[in-house]
Design a protein around this motif. Structure first.
Motif, mmCIF file in Angstrom:
data_model
loop_
_atom_site.group_PDB
_atom_site.id
_atom_site.type_symbol
_atom_site.label_atom_id
_atom_site.label_comp_id
_atom_site.label_asym_id
_atom_site.label_seq_id
_atom_site.Cartn_x
_atom_site.Cartn_y
_atom_site.Cartn_z
ATOM 1 N N LYS A 1 1.303 3.995 -2.896
ATOM 2 C CA LYS A 1 0.629 5.421 -2.650
ATOM 3 C C LYS A 1 1.255 6.628 -2.898
ATOM 4 C CE LYS A 1 -2.802 5.329 1.219
ATOM 5 N NZ LYS A 1 -3.262 4.916 2.812
ATOM 6 N N THR B 1 0.797 -1.310 -0.275
ATOM 7 C CA THR B 1 -0.398 0.147 0.190
ATOM 8 C C THR B 1 1.243 1.428 0.030
ATOM 9 O OG1 THR B 1 -1.610 -1.079 0.882
ATOM 10 C CG2 THR B 1 -2.387 1.140 0.987
ATOM 11 N N TYR B 2 2.131 1.477 0.412
ATOM 12 C CA TYR B 2 3.518 2.268 0.540
ATOM 13 C C TYR B 2 3.188 2.690 -0.796
ATOM 14 C CZ TYR B 2 7.126 5.316 2.038
ATOM 15 O OH TYR B 2 7.738 6.215 2.794
ATOM 16 N N ARG C 1 2.003 7.093 -7.148
ATOM 17 C CA ARG C 1 1.011 7.311 -7.158
ATOM 18 C C ARG C 1 0.910 9.064 -7.053
ATOM 19 N NH1 ARG C 1 -4.058 6.197 -4.445
ATOM 20 N NH2 ARG C 1 -3.468 7.142 -2.775
ATOM 21 N N GLN C 2 1.381 9.714 -5.676
ATOM 22 C CA GLN C 2 1.411 11.065 -5.566
ATOM 23 C C GLN C 2 2.920 11.480 -6.275
ATOM 24 O OE1 GLN C 2 3.939 12.730 -3.752
ATOM 25 N NE2 GLN C 2 5.643 11.123 -3.170
#
Length: 375
Positions: A153, A149-150, A156-157
């Motif tokens: 994210k 998940t990290y 994506r950012q």
């Protein structure tokens, strides 16, 4: 007739129950793959490391890591199922990581298998790892509970913040099979308890052949895409500013430009060479300057606009020369050539021979919209 109506009514009432039994999936019995990594193993086998998210209130750990060896990615899945108590499923896969050594030998078979799996989204992110992917996924990070998940994210950012180019499975597959354009992927690296995202790798078809720094990747994105927001620190030649500030010392002026909005256009100028022209328009704001220059004066603004344009022309020419040296075309000049030259019959092999000799003229217009803080 009445009997038939009763039977039909019973069937209608039971239908949702039957349908529910067929479609029912108990999440507590599934191991949801969030991130998967591929490393080379002995005898040309593949080592697969998968992080499974467990939706089970009774489980002591919410994630489980499985490491297996096989000859194919589907073989890895079968091996994973033999080692865990829950059925492994890929519907929640977010990131796939390929070891750098594996990427140099080609990763299309592994990526293509993902794209053919109907439960896996083609918007998952692909990356290349510096060192073992197992070393990244199995490490216990004190501040990260779920590395899958990290990473999702984090990627994506940085894509949304326009620090790196988008790296989805769909885009990678498209660029691999497209004549005249090659894919790029970001590099992740674990140093201690930190995950770093500092470089971008160049591919020739599906094989890694080179690497770009963060600044070079920024320039690549400037050519390939439209910027809506971005930030970059650059150094400019100090000579033009000496006349604007008597007594100025130093050989360079360091500035930070932010809120970059840009548009680019690539045209085929001469198909016989071939030669291309790149025209880029940038709107920038100077956020910080390393020396005291009066940014409210027009002559200072014009000097900055001119020197920023020159610096980016230099960087783009250097980037193109670097890609030509490894016969990788991440910008897509070959696509432009193929679309403009009728009956070109362009192939990957033909473009590999043509691209190193291609000529590119770069024209950049920089407009400084407003200034920020002086250091």
């Amino acid at each position: 007739m009445r009997k038939s109506v009763i039977v039909l009514s019973i069937i209608v009432l039971l239908l949702p129950i039957w349908t529910g039994c067929v479609q029912k999936r108990i999440l507590e019995e599934l191991g949801l793959v969030v991130v998967v990594g591929y490393d080379p193993a002995e005898k040309d086998r593949i080592k697969g490391t998968a992080l499974l998210h467990q939706i089970d209130p009774a489980a002591k750990e919410k994630v489980q890591v499985v490491v297996t060896n096989a000859n194919t990615s589907k073989g890895l899945r079968n091996a994973q199922n033999r080692e865990v108590s829950k059925r492994v499923v890929s519907g929640q896969l977010r990131v796939a990581i390929y070891n750098e050594k594996l990427a140099r030998n080609g990763i299309i078979t592994l990526a293509d298998t993902l794209s053919r799996d109907s439960v896996i989204s083609d918007t998952i992110f692909l990356t290349v790892s510096r060192g073992s992917t197992e070393n990244i996924i199995t490490h216990r990070f004190p501040e990260i509970s779920n590395i899958g998940t990290y990473l999702h994210k984090m990627l994506r950012q940085n894509i949304q913040g326009e620090q790196i180019s988008s790296c989805t499975l769909h885009e990678f597959i498209h660029d691999v099979y497209s004549v005249g354009k090659d894919p790029v992927l970001p590099v992740i690296e674990r140093i201690g308890d930190q995950i770093l995202l500092n470089h971008t790798v160049l591919f020739r078809n599906d094989k890694m052949v080179g690497e770009l720094s963060t600044d070079e990747a920024f320039v690549l994105k400037l050519i390939r895409d439209r910027y809506k927001a971005g930030s970059l620190e650059i150094s400019l030649d100090a000579e033009p500013f000496r006349q604007l500030k008597p007594g100025f010392q130093g050989n360079k002026v360091d500035i930070v430009i932010e809120n970059i909005s840009s548009s680019s256009q690539i045209k085929l100028a001469d198909p016989s060479i071939p030669s291309f022209s790149i025209r880029i328009k940038m709107n920038v704001r100077i956020q910080e300057v390393s020396t005291d220059l009066k940014l409210g004066e027009k002559k200072v603004i014009r000097a900055f606009e001119s020197e920023i344009s020159k610096e980016f022309v230099r960087r783009i020419q250097k980037l193109i020369a670097k890609t030509q040296a490894v016969q990788s075309d991440p910008i897509g000049f070959g696509e432009v050539y193929h679309s403009k030259v009728r009956h070109s019959n362009l192939t990957d092999e033909k473009w590999r021979e043509m691209y190193p000799n291609a000529k590119v003229q770069v024209d950049i217009k920089t407009v400084m919209v407003r200034s920020g803080v002086v250091e």
